[in-house]
Motif scaffolding. Structure first.
Motif, PDB file in Angstrom:
ATOM      1  N   VAL A  49      50.590  83.224  24.119  1.00 41.69           N
ATOM      2  CA  VAL A  49      50.424  82.186  23.476  1.00 41.69           C
ATOM      3  C   VAL A  49      49.343  81.170  24.094  1.00 41.69           C
ATOM      4  CG1 VAL A  49      51.532  80.030  22.620  1.00 41.69           C
ATOM      5  CG2 VAL A  49      52.633  82.245  22.000  1.00 41.69           C
ATOM      6  N   VAL A  50      49.312  81.218  25.320  1.00 41.08           N
ATOM      7  CA  VAL A  50      48.622  80.233  26.074  1.00 41.08           C
ATOM      8  C   VAL A  50      47.026  80.820  25.947  1.00 41.08           C
ATOM      9  CG1 VAL A  50      47.868  79.325  28.455  1.00 41.08           C
ATOM     10  CG2 VAL A  50      50.170  79.211  27.582  1.00 41.08           C
ATOM     11  N   GLY A  51      47.014  82.056  26.165  1.00 39.91           N
ATOM     12  CA  GLY A  51      45.694  82.740  25.963  1.00 39.91           C
ATOM     13  C   GLY A  51      44.970  82.594  24.674  1.00 39.91           C
ATOM     14  N   LEU A  52      45.839  82.591  23.783  1.00 39.02           N
ATOM     15  CA  LEU A  52      45.248  82.410  22.404  1.00 39.02           C
ATOM     16  C   LEU A  52      44.942  81.149  21.878  1.00 39.02           C
ATOM     17  CD1 LEU A  52      47.338  85.129  20.354  1.00 39.02           C
ATOM     18  CD2 LEU A  52      45.062  85.251  20.692  1.00 39.02           C
ATOM     19  N   LEU A  53      45.578  80.135  22.600  1.00 40.92           N
ATOM     20  CA  LEU A  53      45.316  78.799  22.260  1.00 40.92           C
ATOM     21  C   LEU A  53      43.998  78.395  23.030  1.00 40.92           C
ATOM     22  CD1 LEU A  53      48.756  77.179  22.617  1.00 40.92           C
ATOM     23  CD2 LEU A  53      47.282  77.328  20.571  1.00 40.92           C
ATOM     24  N   LEU A  54      43.951  78.788  24.398  1.00 36.78           N
ATOM     25  CA  LEU A  54      42.816  78.731  25.203  1.00 36.78           C
ATOM     26  C   LEU A  54      41.431  79.281  24.606  1.00 36.78           C
ATOM     27  CD1 LEU A  54      43.922  78.788  28.918  1.00 36.78           C
ATOM     28  CD2 LEU A  54      43.391  76.684  27.537  1.00 36.78           C
ATOM     29  N   SER A  55      41.562  80.354  24.112  1.00 33.87           N
ATOM     30  CA  SER A  55      40.369  81.269  23.690  1.00 33.87           C
ATOM     31  C   SER A  55      39.863  80.758  22.070  1.00 33.87           C
ATOM     32  CB  SER A  55      40.606  82.818  23.534  1.00 33.87           C
ATOM     33  OG  SER A  55      41.682  83.003  22.924  1.00 33.87           O
ATOM     34  N   LYS A  56      40.771  79.894  21.510  1.00 34.59           N
ATOM     35  CA  LYS A  56      40.421  79.452  20.183  1.00 34.59           C
ATOM     36  C   LYS A  56      39.309  78.640  20.109  1.00 34.59           C
ATOM     37  CE  LYS A  56      43.003  76.943  18.015  1.00 34.59           C
ATOM     38  NZ  LYS A  56      44.096  76.054  17.286  1.00 34.59           N
ATOM     39  N   GLU A  57      38.382  79.032  19.367  1.00 31.00           N
ATOM     40  CA  GLU A  57      37.153  78.320  18.933  1.00 31.00           C
ATOM     41  C   GLU A  57      37.324  76.800  18.436  1.00 31.00           C
ATOM     42  OE1 GLU A  57      33.767  78.889  19.514  1.00 31.00           O
ATOM     43  OE2 GLU A  57      34.587  80.802  20.670  1.00 31.00           O
ATOM     44  N   LYS A  58      36.933  75.777  18.823  1.00 28.84           N
ATOM     45  CA  LYS A  58      37.138  74.438  18.238  1.00 28.84           C
ATOM     46  C   LYS A  58      36.352  74.359  17.067  1.00 28.84           C
ATOM     47  CE  LYS A  58      38.191  71.779  22.429  1.00 28.84           C
ATOM     48  NZ  LYS A  58      37.843  70.571  23.220  1.00 28.84           N
ATOM     49  N   LYS A  59      37.040  73.700  16.087  1.00 34.43           N
ATOM     50  CA  LYS A  59      36.067  73.557  14.626  1.00 34.43           C
ATOM     51  C   LYS A  59      35.146  72.319  14.876  1.00 34.43           C
ATOM     52  CE  LYS A  59      39.230  75.750  11.559  1.00 34.43           C
ATOM     53  NZ  LYS A  59      40.127  75.631  10.265  1.00 34.43           N
ATOM     54  N   THR A  60      34.036  72.547  14.206  1.00 26.29           N
ATOM     55  CA  THR A  60      33.107  71.264  14.306  1.00 26.29           C
ATOM     56  C   THR A  60      32.816  70.825  12.880  1.00 26.29           C
ATOM     57  OG1 THR A  60      31.098  72.632  14.321  1.00 26.29           O
ATOM     58  CG2 THR A  60      32.013  71.952  16.611  1.00 26.29           C
ATOM     59  N   ASN A  61      33.005  69.787  12.761  1.00 22.73           N
ATOM     60  CA  ASN A  61      32.809  69.263  11.312  1.00 22.73           C
ATOM     61  C   ASN A  61      31.280  68.699  11.024  1.00 22.73           C
ATOM     62  OD1 ASN A  61      35.383  69.526  10.402  1.00 22.73           O
ATOM     63  ND2 ASN A  61      36.160  67.435  11.083  1.00 22.73           N
ATOM     64  N   LYS A  62      30.483  69.441  10.161  1.00 23.80           N
ATOM     65  CA  LYS A  62      29.140  69.062   9.930  1.00 23.80           C
ATOM     66  C   LYS A  62      29.199  68.398   8.484  1.00 23.80           C
ATOM     67  CE  LYS A  62      27.102  71.877  13.280  1.00 23.80           C
ATOM     68  NZ  LYS A  62      25.959  72.949  13.557  1.00 23.80           N
TER      69      LYS A  62
END
Length: 62
Positions: A49-62
């Motif tokens: 769970v921690v690994g997946l949360l850390l490796s998840k890409e942040k979404k950017t709003n454009k």
């Protein structure tokens, strides 16, 4: 940096799972009890769970 750390944690979780599956065959059966399996499963679940949360890409709003 977060993504690399997340991937590293996932790798460690894989190695811990592999060791947990192989270790009972390498030691006496009396030394390997059920609560060791519960500990391994709990630690691996938290690490995934921690690994997946850390490796998840942040979404950017454009």
């Amino acid at each position: 940096m977060r993504k690399k750390l997340g991937e590293w944690i996932l790798d460690v979780a894989k190695y811990l799972t592999t060791a947990g599956l192989i270790a009972p065959f390498l030691v006496k059966a009396a030394d390997w009890t059920w609560y060791i399996y519960v500990c391994i499963v709990t630690i691996v679940a938290v690490m995934v769970v921690v690994g997946l949360l850390l490796s998840k890409e942040k979404k950017t709003n454009k």
